[in-house]
Scaffold this motif. Structure first.
Motif, mmCIF file in Angstrom:
data_model
loop_
_atom_site.group_PDB
_atom_site.id
_atom_site.type_symbol
_atom_site.label_atom_id
_atom_site.label_comp_id
_atom_site.label_asym_id
_atom_site.label_seq_id
_atom_site.Cartn_x
_atom_site.Cartn_y
_atom_site.Cartn_z
ATOM 1 N N ASN A 92 56.168 137.599 -22.334
ATOM 2 C CA ASN A 92 57.100 136.483 -22.112
ATOM 3 C C ASN A 92 58.278 136.919 -21.244
ATOM 4 O O ASN A 92 59.432 136.629 -21.544
ATOM 5 C CB ASN A 92 57.573 135.998 -23.492
ATOM 6 C CG ASN A 92 58.484 134.791 -23.427
ATOM 7 O OD1 ASN A 92 58.329 133.937 -22.569
ATOM 8 N ND2 ASN A 92 59.448 134.734 -24.327
ATOM 9 N N ALA B 146 51.812 147.236 -21.980
ATOM 10 C CA ALA B 146 51.971 148.533 -21.320
ATOM 11 C C ALA B 146 51.882 149.685 -22.324
ATOM 12 O O ALA B 146 51.554 150.814 -21.950
ATOM 13 C CB ALA B 146 53.298 148.582 -20.577
ATOM 14 N N SER C 166 42.703 134.301 -4.488
ATOM 15 C CA SER C 166 43.490 133.693 -3.413
ATOM 16 C C SER C 166 44.851 133.295 -3.973
ATOM 17 O O SER C 166 45.049 133.266 -5.193
ATOM 18 C CB SER C 166 42.798 132.415 -2.928
ATOM 19 O OG SER C 166 41.514 132.689 -2.466
ATOM 20 N N ASN D 212 59.159 133.124 -10.647
ATOM 21 C CA ASN D 212 59.298 134.517 -11.090
ATOM 22 C C ASN D 212 60.579 135.090 -10.485
ATOM 23 O O ASN D 212 60.572 135.631 -9.383
ATOM 24 C CB ASN D 212 58.078 135.332 -10.645
ATOM 25 C CG ASN D 212 56.836 134.970 -11.435
ATOM 26 O OD1 ASN D 212 56.893 134.135 -12.346
ATOM 27 N ND2 ASN D 212 55.731 135.598 -11.117
HETATM 28 N N1 LIG Z 1 49.684 133.222 -8.592
HETATM 29 C C1 LIG Z 1 49.018 133.606 -7.509
HETATM 30 O O1 LIG Z 1 49.127 133.032 -6.420
HETATM 31 C C2 LIG Z 1 48.076 134.765 -7.602
HETATM 32 C C3 LIG Z 1 47.354 135.130 -6.451
HETATM 33 C C4 LIG Z 1 46.500 136.221 -6.520
HETATM 34 C C5 LIG Z 1 46.358 136.915 -7.706
HETATM 35 N N2 LIG Z 1 47.072 136.527 -8.796
HETATM 36 C C6 LIG Z 1 46.939 137.295 -10.021
HETATM 37 O O2 LIG Z 1 46.759 136.417 -11.125
HETATM 38 C C7 LIG Z 1 47.390 136.993 -12.281
HETATM 39 C C8 LIG Z 1 48.313 135.980 -12.927
HETATM 40 O O3 LIG Z 1 49.312 135.560 -11.988
HETATM 41 P P1 LIG Z 1 50.351 134.411 -12.357
HETATM 42 O O4 LIG Z 1 50.658 133.663 -11.128
HETATM 43 O O5 LIG Z 1 49.857 133.693 -13.551
HETATM 44 O O6 LIG Z 1 51.643 135.267 -12.731
HETATM 45 P P2 LIG Z 1 52.748 135.025 -13.863
HETATM 46 O O7 LIG Z 1 53.914 135.838 -13.475
HETATM 47 O O8 LIG Z 1 52.930 133.567 -14.088
HETATM 48 O O9 LIG Z 1 52.055 135.634 -15.166
HETATM 49 C C9 LIG Z 1 52.044 137.016 -15.451
HETATM 50 C C10 LIG Z 1 52.181 137.168 -16.953
HETATM 51 O O10 LIG Z 1 52.150 138.564 -17.280
HETATM 52 C C11 LIG Z 1 53.046 138.721 -18.393
HETATM 53 N N3 LIG Z 1 53.466 140.121 -18.493
HETATM 54 C C12 LIG Z 1 54.081 140.870 -17.557
HETATM 55 N N4 LIG Z 1 54.296 142.113 -18.029
HETATM 56 C C13 LIG Z 1 53.824 142.146 -19.287
HETATM 57 C C14 LIG Z 1 53.742 143.168 -20.282
HETATM 58 N N5 LIG Z 1 54.211 144.404 -20.072
HETATM 59 N N6 LIG Z 1 53.148 142.877 -21.456
HETATM 60 C C15 LIG Z 1 52.661 141.621 -21.694
HETATM 61 N N7 LIG Z 1 52.705 140.625 -20.774
HETATM 62 C C16 LIG Z 1 53.288 140.886 -19.589
HETATM 63 C C17 LIG Z 1 54.194 137.788 -18.056
HETATM 64 O O11 LIG Z 1 55.010 137.509 -19.182
HETATM 65 C C18 LIG Z 1 53.474 136.585 -17.504
HETATM 66 O O12 LIG Z 1 53.181 135.637 -18.509
HETATM 67 C C19 LIG Z 1 48.069 138.259 -11.814
HETATM 68 O O13 LIG Z 1 47.249 139.361 -12.081
HETATM 69 C C20 LIG Z 1 48.202 138.051 -10.332
HETATM 70 O O14 LIG Z 1 48.282 139.265 -9.626
HETATM 71 C C21 LIG Z 1 47.916 135.463 -8.782
#
Ligand SMILES: NC(=O)c1ccc[n+]([C@@H]2O[C@H](COP(=O)([O-])OP(=O)(O)OC[C@H]3O[C@@H](n4cnc5c(N)ncnc54)[C@H](O)[C@@H]3O)[C@@H](O)[C@H]2O)c1
Length: 375
Positions: free
Chosen positions: A80, A105, A218, A369
């Motif tokens: 979160n 982590a 993507s 973010n």
């Molecule tokens: N959004 C995009 O356009 C996009 C594009 C390509 C790839 N991705 C990949 O999709 C995935 C999700 O992206 P998103 O847009 O939902 O990002 P987001 O930032 O909305 O979600 C990431 C989540 O990870 C959680 N998190 C971070 N560190 C943490 C920790 N140490 N322990 C527990 N939870 C932790 C955060 O609280 C968050 O809910 C990622 O791996 C991202 O690289 C997203």
């Protein structure tokens, strides 16, 4: 067969057979039997439970919705870090869904939850170039050390499939006349993409006991219970809907886009696929029809909002420019996106017209973010 959903509601969710050829069913049945014998029966489990690591974010919540509708149980762990986990509240009452607020982590937090988990999708981390640049120490602790701890720690735990969610940003900047398939040289330009490439190597260079696959997403667009308006299509649509003059940098640069709903579909395809079709294989996730320049994105928005305003601005700093080939996911997983960029824009406009997201300026960190609270 395992995972047959009894969820009665949405036909798109529960019986999405789009693209699967008729003769693919026996292979899926074989895979389901393998999972039954090798994983479920051996461990005395009744059904597949997918652990979403970092599944309370923009992509994670729609993915959980999709997997639940497909009949999987879902355990979501998330720290979160943007104070955004209200986004999972609608899921808490659904049978088969569990949420725990923990830091992945530290692998001990993950390990103690693995008892009835069969498959893992690693989504979590600091996501995006700006946030990793702003928080390099947290980015290292989570995206480098933390994710590595998870991928390595899952070895020997009786897991079935582990899907690492990576990004097409790994291609960085490629010449205009080329289109990147999965074998194209990676050129990560940001801390964010460098960490993703490093974790891909962890999976490709080790022989862990689980089936490992890499899904290079993507750039996402579309609705989600945790919206992100720091992503191109969403940001542009909202700003232009509100009558702002959208300043568009790097207008001619290409990027592939994919709808939040389609990520759930792609993940389900990988979970259903025969092990040999995905093991140690990276997949670009998206569709050829959703490769867009930023100019094309604003053109789509202007089609639907004829009075919208924007200006093209020179001197942008984001060098990323890549068009991506999606043949592999189409040929191997029979996946093509359900939604195109124009449809996603229409859904966003509809939601904005109903007054959703009108608290954006009061809760900027829920919708973008921006400020990380970690550990
Ligand atoms: N959004 C995009 O356009 C996009 C594009 C390509 C790839 N991705 C990949 O999709 C995935 C999700 O992206 P998103 O847009 O939902 O990002 P987001 O930032 O909305 O979600 C990431 C989540 O990870 C959680 N998190 C971070 N560190 C943490 C920790 N140490 N322990 C527990 N939870 C932790 C955060 O609280 C968050 O809910 C990622 O791996 C991202 O690289 C997203």
């Amino acid at each position: 067969m395992t995972n047959t959903s009894t969820h009665p509601s949405h036909p798109l969710l529960v019986s999405d057979r789009t693209g699967y050829p008729a003769d693919y069913q026996p292979k899926m049945d074989d895979e389901a039997n393998r999972v039954q014998d090798d994983i479920l029966t051996k461990r005395g489990l009744k059904k597949r439970k997918v652990l979403l690591v970092g599944g309370a974010g923009y992509v994670g919540v729609p993915v959980a919705q999709y997997l639940l509708a497909k009949g999987y149980d879902v355990l979501n762990i998330d720290r979160n870090i943007y104070g955004h986990h209200m986004a999972v509240s609608g899921l808490l009452m659904i049978p088969g869904y569990t949420y725990k607020n923990v830091d992945f982590a530290d692998f001990r937090n993950v390990e103690e939850l693995l008892g009835d988990v069969t498959d893992v999708v690693v989504l979590g981390g600091l996501v995006g170039d700006p946030i990793t640049k702003k928080y390099p120490d947290e980015s290292h602790a989570i995206n480098d050390v933390g994710v590595s701890n998870v991928l390595k720690g899952l070895d020997g735990q009786g897991m079935n499939k582990v899907l690492f969610i990576s990004t097409c940003s790994n291609y960085g900047e490629i010449p205009e006349d080329q289109i990147a398939d999965e074998d194209y040289a990676l050129k990560p330009l940001s801390l964010y993409a460098k960490s993703k490439v490093m974790q891909e190597q962890v999976l490709l260079q080790n022989d862990f006991d689980y089936t490992a696959s890499i899904l290079r997403f993507s750039t996402a667009f579309g609705l989600s219970p945790r919206m992100r308006f720091d992503l191109t299509v969403n940001e542009f649509t909202r700003a232009m809907f509100l009558g702002e003059n959208m300043e568009v940098y790097d207008a001619d640069t290409w990027r592939p886009y994919c709808h939040t709903f389609d990520f759930g579909r792609a993940i389900a395809r990988a979970l259903e696929a025969p092990r040999d079709n995905i093991h140690k294989i990276p997949f670009n996730v998206g569709g050829d029809n959703n490769n867009f320049t930023k100019q094309m994105v604003v053109d789509q928005i202007c089609k639907q909002l004829p009075d919208a305003k924007y200006s093209i601005v020179e001197g942008g700093f984001d060098r990323r420019n890549y068009r991506v080939n999606f043949s592999r996911i189409k040929d191997v997983l029979y996946f093509t996106p359900h939604y195109d960029v124009g449809q996603g824009i229409a859904q966003l406009i509809y939601a904005l017209q109903q007054g959703l997201f009108s608290d954006h300026d009061q809760n900027p960190n829920f919708y973008n973010n921006r400020v990380v609270s970690y550990p």
